[in-house]
Structure formats: structure tokens, C-alpha cells
Design a protein around this motif. Structure first.
Motif, PDB file in Angstrom:
ATOM      1  N   GLU A  27       0.826  -1.210   0.000  1.00 44.32           N
ATOM      2  CA  GLU A  27       0.000   0.000   0.000  1.00 44.32           C
ATOM      3  C   GLU A  27       0.859   1.259   0.000  1.00 44.32           C
ATOM      4  O   GLU A  27       0.614   2.178  -0.776  1.00 44.32           O
ATOM      5  N   LYS A  28       1.853   1.272   0.865  1.00 44.47           N
ATOM      6  CA  LYS A  28       2.688   2.468   1.017  1.00 44.47           C
ATOM      7  C   LYS A  28       3.388   2.843  -0.282  1.00 44.47           C
ATOM      8  O   LYS A  28       3.436   4.013  -0.656  1.00 44.47           O
ATOM      9  N   HIS A  29       3.931   1.844  -0.978  1.00 43.08           N
ATOM     10  CA  HIS A  29       4.718   2.121  -2.184  1.00 43.08           C
ATOM     11  C   HIS A  29       3.981   1.829  -3.492  1.00 43.08           C
ATOM     12  O   HIS A  29       4.564   1.954  -4.565  1.00 43.08           O
ATOM     13  N   ARG A  30       2.713   1.416  -3.382  1.00 44.51           N
ATOM     14  CA  ARG A  30       1.831   1.234  -4.528  1.00 44.51           C
ATOM     15  C   ARG A  30       2.409   0.295  -5.593  1.00 44.51           C
ATOM     16  O   ARG A  30       2.678   0.699  -6.727  1.00 44.51           O
ATOM     17  N   TYR A  31       2.615  -0.966  -5.192  1.00 43.94           N
ATOM     18  CA  TYR A  31       3.055  -1.977  -6.143  1.00 43.94           C
ATOM     19  C   TYR A  31       2.348  -3.289  -5.859  1.00 43.94           C
ATOM     20  O   TYR A  31       1.790  -3.495  -4.784  1.00 43.94           O
ATOM     21  N   SER A  32       2.350  -4.173  -6.833  1.00 40.93           N
ATOM     22  CA  SER A  32       1.736  -5.489  -6.693  1.00 40.93           C
ATOM     23  C   SER A  32       2.775  -6.488  -6.198  1.00 40.93           C
ATOM     24  O   SER A  32       3.944  -6.409  -6.571  1.00 40.93           O
ATOM     25  N   ALA A  33       2.330  -7.439  -5.401  1.00 39.56           N
ATOM     26  CA  ALA A  33       3.234  -8.489  -4.928  1.00 39.56           C
ATOM     27  C   ALA A  33       3.711  -9.326  -6.099  1.00 39.56           C
ATOM     28  O   ALA A  33       4.877  -9.697  -6.179  1.00 39.56           O
ATOM     29  N   ALA A  34       2.808  -9.610  -7.022  1.00 35.56           N
ATOM     30  CA  ALA A  34       3.141 -10.410  -8.199  1.00 35.56           C
ATOM     31  C   ALA A  34       2.205 -10.036  -9.335  1.00 35.56           C
ATOM     32  O   ALA A  34       1.055  -9.657  -9.107  1.00 35.56           O
ATOM     33  N   VAL A  35       2.721 -10.160 -10.549  1.00 34.57           N
ATOM     34  CA  VAL A  35       1.922  -9.889 -11.739  1.00 34.57           C
ATOM     35  C   VAL A  35       2.101 -11.061 -12.706  1.00 34.57           C
ATOM     36  O   VAL A  35       3.226 -11.455 -13.014  1.00 34.57           O
TER      37      VAL A  35
ATOM     38  N   ASN B 268       7.782 -14.314   2.851  1.00 26.96           N
ATOM     39  CA  ASN B 268       6.987 -13.368   2.065  1.00 26.96           C
ATOM     40  C   ASN B 268       6.969 -13.769   0.591  1.00 26.96           C
ATOM     41  O   ASN B 268       5.948 -13.626  -0.085  1.00 26.96           O
ATOM     42  N   LEU B 269       8.099 -14.287   0.106  1.00 27.55           N
ATOM     43  CA  LEU B 269       8.157 -14.783  -1.272  1.00 27.55           C
ATOM     44  C   LEU B 269       7.214 -15.971  -1.444  1.00 27.55           C
ATOM     45  O   LEU B 269       6.468 -16.041  -2.421  1.00 27.55           O
ATOM     46  N   ARG B 270       7.235 -16.910  -0.500  1.00 25.93           N
ATOM     47  CA  ARG B 270       6.333 -18.067  -0.562  1.00 25.93           C
ATOM     48  C   ARG B 270       4.873 -17.603  -0.624  1.00 25.93           C
ATOM     49  O   ARG B 270       4.085 -18.112  -1.415  1.00 25.93           O
ATOM     50  N   ALA B 271       4.525 -16.617   0.180  1.00 25.65           N
ATOM     51  CA  ALA B 271       3.150 -16.108   0.202  1.00 25.65           C
ATOM     52  C   ALA B 271       2.789 -15.445  -1.127  1.00 25.65           C
ATOM     53  O   ALA B 271       1.682 -15.630  -1.643  1.00 25.65           O
ATOM     54  N   ALA B 272       3.719 -14.668  -1.689  1.00 16.60           N
ATOM     55  CA  ALA B 272       3.451 -14.008  -2.973  1.00 16.60           C
ATOM     56  C   ALA B 272       3.289 -15.044  -4.083  1.00 16.60           C
ATOM     57  O   ALA B 272       2.367 -14.946  -4.902  1.00 16.60           O
TER      58      ALA B 272
END
Length: 132
Positions: free
Chosen positions: A17-25, A59-63
């Protein structure tokens, strides 16, 4: 034109949210996962380096999981390190827990001086598994 589809883990952390990016695309059958750092749920860095690396992999596993992928689907890895020479053994220890068997993904490690208050970041490209 291939459509992009964004994915976020269910416990989406504050940095997205803070940096406005998607975890994965996802584009076609490829998943591009943004750099994952060892952040706590509030976005702050994990202070202990090994725990920071473990959190980055969690965090990578979750993404990856948010798009139906896992570590076995990872094709390419790029990691960023603030002190590669001092950190590499710790990083390899954690990495080997997640990529224990060949064939291993391609891997590029980059030394950098700044990662927004973190000491390690990992980004990957994965192939989305075909579902029958």
C-alpha cells in the motif's frame, strides 16, 4: 495483447500500500514477483539478518502462493545484498532450505548500498503451473 493480473497474499503487508506496487503480476504463463524483503506485517525490517532472510523467503512463498505457484515453479532469482561477502553464507543456508534439489533456478546476486532500510531482497520469475 496479454492482460496483466495482479496477485497479493491474503495477509497483504503495509509496503504494498505504502509504495503502490503489486506483490506479483501474471502475464501469460509467467509470474513476475516483486522484490520481497524481510518485513514484519507493519512493513518494518526484521532486525536480525538471518531472520530477515527467512522472512523474505516466507513473504516470497506467500506471494508465489497467491498465484498458485511454489518454489518448484521458480525459474529465475535475483537477490540484493547490502554486504554480500559477510551475508552470503547465511543467505545460502536459507536458500538451500527452499531450493534443496536440482535443477536449481538461475540466480543472480547483486551487491547494493541501499534497500529501503533492509539488508536483503529477493525477486523471482516463475512459470504458473498448468491446471488440468
Amino acid at each position: 495483447m496479454t492482460q496483466r493480473q495482479a496477485f497479493f497474499p491474503p495477509d497483504r503487508h503495509a509496503l504494498y500500500e505504502k509504495h503502490r506496487y503489486s506483490a506479483a503480476v501474471r502475464s501469460g504463463d509467467l509470474l513476475f514477483v516483486s522484490g520481497q524483503v524481510g518485513s514484519r506485517d507493519d512493513g518494518s525490517p526484521e532486525p536480525d539478518f538471518e531472520h530477515q532472510v527467512q522472512r523474505a523467503f516466507a513473504n516470497l512463498r506467500a506471494a508465489l502462493g497467491s498465484a498458485g505457484c511454489g518454489f518448484d515453479d521458480v525459474l529465475d532469482v535475483t537477490s540484493f545484498h547490502t554486504d554480500p561477502q559477510a551475508q552470503i553464507e547465511t543467505v545460502l543456508k536459507v536458500k538451500n532450505q527452499h531450493f534443496p534439489e536440482p535443477p536449481h533456478p538461475a540466480w543472480t546476486a547483486i551487491g547494493t548500498t541501499w534497500i529501503a532500510g533492509f539488508d536483503f531482497e529477493i525477486k523471482v520469475i516463475a512459470r504458473v503451473p498448468v491446471t488440468p
